[in-house]
Scaffold this motif. Structure first.
Motif, PDB file in Angstrom:
ATOM      1  N   ARG A  26       0.840  -1.196   0.000  1.00 21.94           N
ATOM      2  CA  ARG A  26       0.000   0.000   0.000  1.00 21.94           C
ATOM      3  C   ARG A  26       0.876   1.247   0.000  1.00 21.94           C
ATOM      4  O   ARG A  26       1.752   1.392   0.860  1.00 21.94           O
ATOM      5  CB  ARG A  26      -0.907   0.032   1.219  1.00 21.94           C
ATOM      6  N   ARG A  27       0.611   2.151  -0.904  1.00 22.47           N
ATOM      7  CA  ARG A  27       1.315   3.431  -0.895  1.00 22.47           C
ATOM      8  C   ARG A  27       0.592   4.357   0.070  1.00 22.47           C
ATOM      9  O   ARG A  27      -0.622   4.544  -0.009  1.00 22.47           O
ATOM     10  CB  ARG A  27       1.362   4.047  -2.297  1.00 22.47           C
ATOM     11  N   LEU A  28       1.338   4.921   0.998  1.00 24.97           N
ATOM     12  CA  LEU A  28       0.764   5.800   2.009  1.00 24.97           C
ATOM     13  C   LEU A  28       0.723   7.232   1.476  1.00 24.97           C
ATOM     14  O   LEU A  28       1.644   7.670   0.787  1.00 24.97           O
ATOM     15  CB  LEU A  28       1.577   5.719   3.297  1.00 24.97           C
ATOM     16  N   HIS A  29      -0.314   7.948   1.818  1.00 19.62           N
ATOM     17  CA  HIS A  29      -0.561   9.241   1.199  1.00 19.62           C
ATOM     18  C   HIS A  29      -0.219  10.395   2.133  1.00 19.62           C
ATOM     19  O   HIS A  29      -0.024  10.226   3.339  1.00 19.62           O
ATOM     20  CB  HIS A  29      -2.020   9.328   0.756  1.00 19.62           C
ATOM     21  N   HIS A  30      -0.175  11.575   1.564  1.00 17.55           N
ATOM     22  CA  HIS A  30       0.077  12.786   2.342  1.00 17.55           C
ATOM     23  C   HIS A  30      -1.094  13.051   3.286  1.00 17.55           C
ATOM     24  O   HIS A  30      -2.228  12.724   2.987  1.00 17.55           O
ATOM     25  CB  HIS A  30       0.262  13.982   1.411  1.00 17.55           C
ATOM     26  N   GLY A  31      -0.786  13.650   4.425  1.00 16.76           N
ATOM     27  CA  GLY A  31      -1.845  14.017   5.352  1.00 16.76           C
ATOM     28  C   GLY A  31      -1.422  13.950   6.801  1.00 16.76           C
ATOM     29  O   GLY A  31      -2.191  14.320   7.689  1.00 16.76           O
ATOM     30  N   SER A  32      -0.201  13.492   7.065  1.00 14.76           N
ATOM     31  CA  SER A  32       0.293  13.512   8.442  1.00 14.76           C
ATOM     32  C   SER A  32       1.718  14.067   8.425  1.00 14.76           C
ATOM     33  O   SER A  32       1.914  15.231   8.080  1.00 14.76           O
ATOM     34  CB  SER A  32       0.219  12.123   9.084  1.00 14.76           C
ATOM     35  N   ARG A  33       2.706  13.261   8.749  1.00 14.06           N
ATOM     36  CA  ARG A  33       4.093  13.703   8.695  1.00 14.06           C
ATOM     37  C   ARG A  33       4.965  12.524   8.296  1.00 14.06           C
ATOM     38  O   ARG A  33       4.509  11.388   8.261  1.00 14.06           O
ATOM     39  CB  ARG A  33       4.539  14.293  10.039  1.00 14.06           C
ATOM     40  N   GLN A  34       6.227  12.797   7.991  1.00 11.27           N
ATOM     41  CA  GLN A  34       7.189  11.789   7.540  1.00 11.27           C
ATOM     42  C   GLN A  34       6.639  10.989   6.352  1.00 11.27           C
ATOM     43  O   GLN A  34       6.856   9.778   6.249  1.00 11.27           O
ATOM     44  CB  GLN A  34       7.601  10.863   8.697  1.00 11.27           C
ATOM     45  N   GLY A  35       5.971  11.692   5.454  1.00  9.45           N
ATOM     46  CA  GLY A  35       5.400  11.041   4.284  1.00  9.45           C
ATOM     47  C   GLY A  35       6.387  10.986   3.136  1.00  9.45           C
ATOM     48  O   GLY A  35       6.210  11.659   2.115  1.00  9.45           O
ATOM     49  N   PHE A  36       7.420  10.179   3.283  1.00  6.41           N
ATOM     50  CA  PHE A  36       8.414  10.026   2.224  1.00  6.41           C
ATOM     51  C   PHE A  36       9.112   8.686   2.376  1.00  6.41           C
ATOM     52  O   PHE A  36       9.184   8.114   3.463  1.00  6.41           O
ATOM     53  CB  PHE A  36       9.452  11.155   2.250  1.00  6.41           C
ATOM     54  N   CYS A  37       9.642   8.198   1.265  1.00  4.68           N
ATOM     55  CA  CYS A  37      10.497   7.008   1.260  1.00  4.68           C
ATOM     56  C   CYS A  37      11.914   7.448   1.602  1.00  4.68           C
ATOM     57  O   CYS A  37      12.471   8.317   0.930  1.00  4.68           O
ATOM     58  CB  CYS A  37      10.457   6.362  -0.114  1.00  4.68           C
ATOM     59  N   PRO A  38      12.548   6.874   2.640  1.00  5.27           N
ATOM     60  CA  PRO A  38      13.901   7.295   3.009  1.00  5.27           C
ATOM     61  C   PRO A  38      14.941   7.093   1.912  1.00  5.27           C
ATOM     62  O   PRO A  38      15.984   7.752   1.934  1.00  5.27           O
ATOM     63  CB  PRO A  38      14.215   6.425   4.231  1.00  5.27           C
ATOM     64  N   SER A  39      14.671   6.197   0.963  1.00  6.48           N
ATOM     65  CA  SER A  39      15.633   5.937  -0.111  1.00  6.48           C
ATOM     66  C   SER A  39      15.354   6.764  -1.368  1.00  6.48           C
ATOM     67  O   SER A  39      16.082   6.632  -2.352  1.00  6.48           O
ATOM     68  CB  SER A  39      15.635   4.450  -0.473  1.00  6.48           C
ATOM     69  N   SER A  40      14.328   7.602  -1.332  1.00 10.53           N
ATOM     70  CA  SER A  40      13.951   8.361  -2.524  1.00 10.53           C
ATOM     71  C   SER A  40      14.991   9.431  -2.853  1.00 10.53           C
ATOM     72  O   SER A  40      15.230  10.337  -2.045  1.00 10.53           O
ATOM     73  CB  SER A  40      12.597   9.040  -2.308  1.00 10.53           C
ATOM     74  N   PRO A  41      15.597   9.388  -4.039  1.00  8.31           N
ATOM     75  CA  PRO A  41      16.536  10.456  -4.419  1.00  8.31           C
ATOM     76  C   PRO A  41      15.834  11.798  -4.605  1.00  8.31           C
ATOM     77  O   PRO A  41      16.444  12.853  -4.378  1.00  8.31           O
ATOM     78  CB  PRO A  41      17.153   9.951  -5.723  1.00  8.31           C
ATOM     79  N   ILE A  42      14.564  11.776  -4.983  1.00  5.48           N
ATOM     80  CA  ILE A  42      13.812  13.028  -5.132  1.00  5.48           C
ATOM     81  C   ILE A  42      13.632  13.690  -3.767  1.00  5.48           C
ATOM     82  O   ILE A  42      13.857  14.891  -3.606  1.00  5.48           O
ATOM     83  CB  ILE A  42      12.442  12.761  -5.785  1.00  5.48           C
ATOM     84  N   TYR A  43      13.215  12.886  -2.770  1.00  5.80           N
ATOM     85  CA  TYR A  43      13.091  13.457  -1.420  1.00  5.80           C
ATOM     86  C   TYR A  43      14.421  14.008  -0.945  1.00  5.80           C
ATOM     87  O   TYR A  43      14.488  15.139  -0.433  1.00  5.80           O
ATOM     88  CB  TYR A  43      12.578  12.412  -0.425  1.00  5.80           C
ATOM     89  N   ARG A  44      15.475  13.250  -1.096  1.00 10.63           N
ATOM     90  CA  ARG A  44      16.782  13.699  -0.595  1.00 10.63           C
ATOM     91  C   ARG A  44      17.201  15.007  -1.256  1.00 10.63           C
ATOM     92  O   ARG A  44      17.684  15.927  -0.583  1.00 10.63           O
ATOM     93  CB  ARG A  44      17.829  12.617  -0.843  1.00 10.63           C
ATOM     94  N   ASP A  45      17.006  15.113  -2.551  1.00 10.96           N
ATOM     95  CA  ASP A  45      17.382  16.336  -3.262  1.00 10.96           C
ATOM     96  C   ASP A  45      16.589  17.526  -2.754  1.00 10.96           C
ATOM     97  O   ASP A  45      17.153  18.600  -2.483  1.00 10.96           O
ATOM     98  CB  ASP A  45      17.157  16.150  -4.752  1.00 10.96           C
ATOM     99  N   ARG A  46      15.262  17.374  -2.622  1.00  2.86           N
ATOM    100  CA  ARG A  46      14.444  18.505  -2.174  1.00  2.86           C
ATOM    101  C   ARG A  46      14.698  18.836  -0.713  1.00  2.86           C
ATOM    102  O   ARG A  46      14.655  19.997  -0.318  1.00  2.86           O
ATOM    103  CB  ARG A  46      12.961  18.198  -2.405  1.00  2.86           C
ATOM    104  N   ALA A  47      14.989  17.813   0.098  1.00  5.61           N
ATOM    105  CA  ALA A  47      15.298  18.059   1.504  1.00  5.61           C
ATOM    106  C   ALA A  47      16.600  18.841   1.644  1.00  5.61           C
ATOM    107  O   ALA A  47      16.703  19.787   2.445  1.00  5.61           O
ATOM    108  CB  ALA A  47      15.383  16.736   2.263  1.00  5.61           C
ATOM    109  N   LEU A  48      17.613  18.464   0.881  1.00  5.38           N
ATOM    110  CA  LEU A  48      18.885  19.188   0.947  1.00  5.38           C
ATOM    111  C   LEU A  48      18.733  20.607   0.416  1.00  5.38           C
ATOM    112  O   LEU A  48      19.400  21.533   0.895  1.00  5.38           O
ATOM    113  CB  LEU A  48      19.956  18.426   0.175  1.00  5.38           C
TER     114      LEU A  48
END
Length: 651
Positions: free
Chosen positions: A100-122
């Motif tokens: 199941r893919r979890l959706h936005h609406g709380s917090r920590q809504g990201f895959c820790p291995s996602s390069p997209i998340y890492r790029d935007r976080a940095l």
């Protein structure tokens, strides 16, 4: 760190109209607040649309703090990506083991291995760092928030690829991995790296080695996210310390030892569990763990609660005086910061029923009066910051062992290694003994006594470390179901406990989980677990009524190794721990009646502080090693300063 106790909490000005900010800061000064955590969940306000930034409100908040002499632990807001992130990059959202893919609406809504998340976080972290580098309010970088609290493991295809890369770095070949995981069992042998997946939902038990390595990989992925942000922050502000708030002793999905090696100072969050009969003993465990993670140095309590939380089945408010007692208990065990979540109670949102320093009812309240009184008291504790707690006893604790034992195909589902470590720690607490936690591969040479409550998994290095400690003159007590498997969760053959058979002089041929208690010759009982053991040089100190060994002692070099083949009842465990403490020459910091906690913090020059914390409803007398006596009123805390030469006062 400053030579004062940091005092304050999470300030979330973005949740309130700006006309409340000056009232907030005025009340902070009245309460003695000198530091706040800021910006933790502010990504959607700092970057309301992708690539569009708005720092005006945070500029004004930082300037207001600086003008009032309040420091900021400024956060990178990466724990909660904004709605535009999920809408634009749904592939970066986490996926659970059932797919199941979890959706936005709380917090920590990201895959820790996602390069997209890492790029935007940095990117947002770099914007925050460059904007506030050199700001007079900036005292500390607070990276992210409670890593892995809600997304410790992701099972998506991106995570699968990252897991395979992690495995290729860990194992020299696919043959080595197959051997480590025992894939000859159930036709699981892999012929290509691409065949390996995370341990997603399967018809039956997953492979134990695969599950264990996935837990390791998932923890490492979070550590890598932290170090990426940390390195960026250091490149911009090399003189500002960097940390992230752990959840030591409460959250077992991350390897806290690995995180602790990467932070400039350990910080942690702690919340009482209302269902616990004695939650203050859990508090002591968490505080001792935080101190141990920081190598015995002072640490930072980044969050605790002024009263009730919002996430338990029954959220209990704290009784009068409990806020102070909890705070000073953390201080006694090495904290140099006493911080709360949060400053002002939220009006809306999922945590609106979480207590705060400034409640919904305002400043004319029990909570705020206690907050002010505590601020005044902490400001007067000159000399406490920077002092350390030292312990003669260590309990070995390793997250990998907890993870391995978490596999469902175990001899008994009633063995909980984390709870057993807490139970042994609690027995020491009741005896007045201060205790560290230690990694099995860490340096044990500074201790007199090392305890191993239930360390199912241990590496060869960890096994050798305990043996070396014992043969060099230390006293060791090993509990049941310890030393059973190696670091790959493969059974150590030849009889249990395979890692320490020779050290203990005992060989176990079979486990016998229990449905009810089993009597011991001493009058105590074993519960949950027993083992059929044979001595091989060890002396039997207690036995089952049937004659088989329950407690043994084996002299090794200059030391002695004790072994328990059952999970003793609380009273019997207390007697055994008292015996091994006496053998090791371990003594409490002071003499105190049950329910009164005494801990000592000291400086190298001999200046020290004895904290006496009365958790009972009756006055109690404490006697120091020097013979001084002091009465601690019911529910109260006394801080007894010591100076070189033996003089003692009362604070």
């Amino acid at each position: 760190m400053p030579d004062v106790i940091a005092y304050g909490g999470d300030w979330n000005p973005e949740q309130w109209p700006e006309e409340t900010w000056r009232q907030d800061v005025a009340l902070m000064r009245e309460a003695g607040v000198n530091q706040v955590s800021l910006g933790i969940f502010s990504w959607s306000l700092l970057e309301p649309a992708e690539g569009v930034f708005d720092f005006g409100w945070l500029d004004r908040a930082m300037d207001l703090l600086a003008a009032n002499g309040i420091r900021a632990g400024l956060a990178t807001p990466t724990a909660s990506p904004p709605p535009w992130f999920a809408a634009s990059y749904p592939e970066a959202l986490p996926v659970d083991a059932d797919g199941r893919r979890l959706h936005h609406g709380s917090r920590q809504g990201f895959c820790p291995s996602s390069p997209i998340y890492r790029d935007r976080a940095l990117r947002i972290a770099e914007r925050v760092a460059t904007r506030y580098a050199g700001h007079p309010a900036l005292a500390l970088w607070h990276v992210h928030n409670e890593y892995g609290c809600h997304n410790a493991r992701c099972y998506c295809d991106t995570s699968a690829g990252a897991f395979r890369a992690w495995l290729r770095a860990r194992y020299s070949s696919l043959d080595e991995l197959n051997d480590a995981w025992g894939t000859a069992f159930w036709s699981q042998r892999y012929g290509e790296w691409t065949q390996i997946l995370p341990p997603r939902a399967t018809p039956s038990f997953t492979n134990p080695g695969q599950q264990l390595d996935f837990r390791r990989f998932s923890s490492d992925a979070l550590v890598e996210l932290y170090t990426a942000e940390r390195d960026l922050l250091r490149s911009v502000t090399p003189d500002v310390p960097v940390t992230t708030n752990l959840m030591a002793g409460a959250h077992w999905d991350m390897d806290c030892w690995a995180f602790a090696a990467e932070v400039d100072v350990v910080s942690t969050d702690h919340y009482l569990i209302g269902a616990r009969a004695e939650p203050h003993i859990d508090l002591a465990f968490a505080a001792d763990y935080a101190r141990s993670l920081n190598g015995g140095r002072p640490w930072l309590l980044m969050e605790h609660s002024t009263s009730a939380v919002n996430w338990q089945p029954r959220n209990l408010a704290k009784a009068p005086g409990e806020l102070r007692r909890n705070s000073l208990q953390h201080l006694a065990r090495g904290a140099d910061a006493i911080m709360f979540f949060q400053w002002r109670a939220s009006r809306a949102g999922a945590e609106k029923w979480h207590s705060a320093m400034l409640p919904h009812a305002g400043p004319d309240t029990k909570i705020f009066r206690e907050v002010k009184a505590l601020g005044t008291e902490l400001a007067g504790l000159d000399g406490v910051p920077g002092s350390r707690v030292t312990a003669d006893v260590a309990i070995l604790l390793d997250h990998a062992s907890v993870w391995a034992q978490d596999h469902p195909a175990q001899p008994s589902s009633e063995l909980d290694p984390a709870e057993e470590a807490k139970r042994w720690h609690a027995a020491l607490w009741r005896a007045g003994i201060t205790c560290d936690l230690a990694h099995p591969e860490g340096d044990l040479s500074g201790y007199r006594l090392v305890l191993v409550p239930m360390l199912y998994l241990v590496s060869d290095a960890g096994a050798a470390g305990l043996a070396d400690f014992t043969r060099a003159g230390g006293v060791t007590l090993v509990g049941p179901y310890s030393g059973i498997v190696d670091e790959h969760d493969r059974v150590r053959l030849g009889g249990y406990p395979g890692a320490w058979r020779e050290l203990l002089g005992v060989s176990v041929e079979e486990f016998f989980p229990l449905e009810g208690p089993i009597a011991l010759e001493s009058g105590g009982t074993g519960t949950v677990w027993s083992e059929l053991a044979h001595v091989n040089g060890a002396k039997v100190l207690d036995a089952y009524a049937t004659g088989e060994p329950a407690w043994t002692r084996h002299e090794q070099g200059g030391g002695a190794a004790h072994y328990l083949t059952t999970r003793l009842d609380d009273a019997a465990l207390a007697r055994v721990l008292a015996a091994v403490c006496a053998e090791a020459g371990v003594r409490p910091a002071a003499t105190a009646p049950p329910g009164v906690e005494v801990v000592r913090r000291a400086h190298p020059d001999g200046r020290a502080f004895l904290f006496a914390i009365n958790h009972t409803g009756a006055d109690a007398e404490v006697t120091t090693p020097a013979g001084a006596r002091a009465t601690v009123p019911a529910g109260d805390v006394l801080i007894l300063p010591e100076v070189p030469g033996g003089e003692q006062g009362t604070h």
